[in-house]
Design a protein around this motif. Structure first.
Motif: not given
Length: 231
Positions: A41, A45, A49
């Motif tokens: 995760q 993340r 991005d």
């Protein structure tokens, strides 16, 4: 007290970057399955991005503790973009700079790798012998072979023996645990030569200077990451 907030070209301020990064969860690397879930995760993340990843890379030259950890090596370089040992989170980019040869090895730390660009030709090995200078290169047997592609995430225990052959410009986001041992074993498959990868605490000053990434090399990788549309 007045706080000056600097906004980067990414549109993210330093305060916003720190808020995101300080909000990342801690990782219990003793539970590798749970660590994989959390670090996957975290990897997505950051890696998915572009604005955040760009801001993290661009702040490295101004954070000496991170800049000192950026290194060049024969086969790949690394840029450390975040270091929170209290949470079990050292986050860096692994940057392959040449076509690699097979060296069966383990690591000083467990880690998760998120491939952002390129491929790993990945083989895991087993052996029945001590991992020292007497190791016989013919007694490392492949147990698992696969190709890891951009978008894949893998987590590996620090004792797992493996090889990851890559092409130049294979880029991965690495999230690693605190060091679990002082040195990591390596053996070259072509001739059986054994050597060890040490941590910074056990390297002399000459070695540290040899592998320290220059400003020019950092700028090269910053530009290359942008060319590959990763930032």
């Amino acid at each position: 007290m007045t706080t000056t907030t600097t906004t980067t070209a990414t549109g993210l301020s330093e305060d916003q970057v720190l808020e995101i990064m300080h909000g990342l969860p801690a990782v219990d690397w003793d539970d590798l399955e749970a660590a994989h879930e959390i670090t996957s995760q975290v990897a997505h993340r950051i890696g998915d991005d572009r604005a955040l990843l760009r801001a993290l890379v661009d702040r490295v030259p101004g954070v000496e503790a991170l800049r000192q950890k950026c290194e060049i090596h024969t086969l790949d370089d690394k840029i450390v973009i975040w270091d929170a040992p209290d949470k079990g989170l050292r986050i860096r980019l692994r940057l392959a700079n040449v076509k690699q040869y097979e060296r069966v090895h383990n690591h000083r730390f467990s880690f998760t790798a998120y491939l952002l660009h390129g491929k790993y030709y990945h083989t895991m090995y087993a052996t029945d012998q001590p991992l020292d200078e007497t190791a016989d290169v013919t007694r490392f047997w492949p147990r698992f072979v696969r190709e890891e592609r951009a978008g894949d995430v893998l987590t590996l225990h620090h004792n797992q023996l493996h090889t990851t052959l890559t092409d130049p410009d294979t880029i991965s986001l690495m999230i690693q645990s605190p060091a679990q041992k002082r040195r990591a074993f390596m053996i070259r498959k072509s001739d059986g030569h054994v050597w060890w990868r040490l941590g910074a605490a056990d390297e002399d000053e000459a070695r540290k200077q040899e592998i320290r990434m220059s400003d020019e090399r950092f700028a090269h990788w910053r530009a290359r990451l942008a060319e590959l549309d990763l930032l």
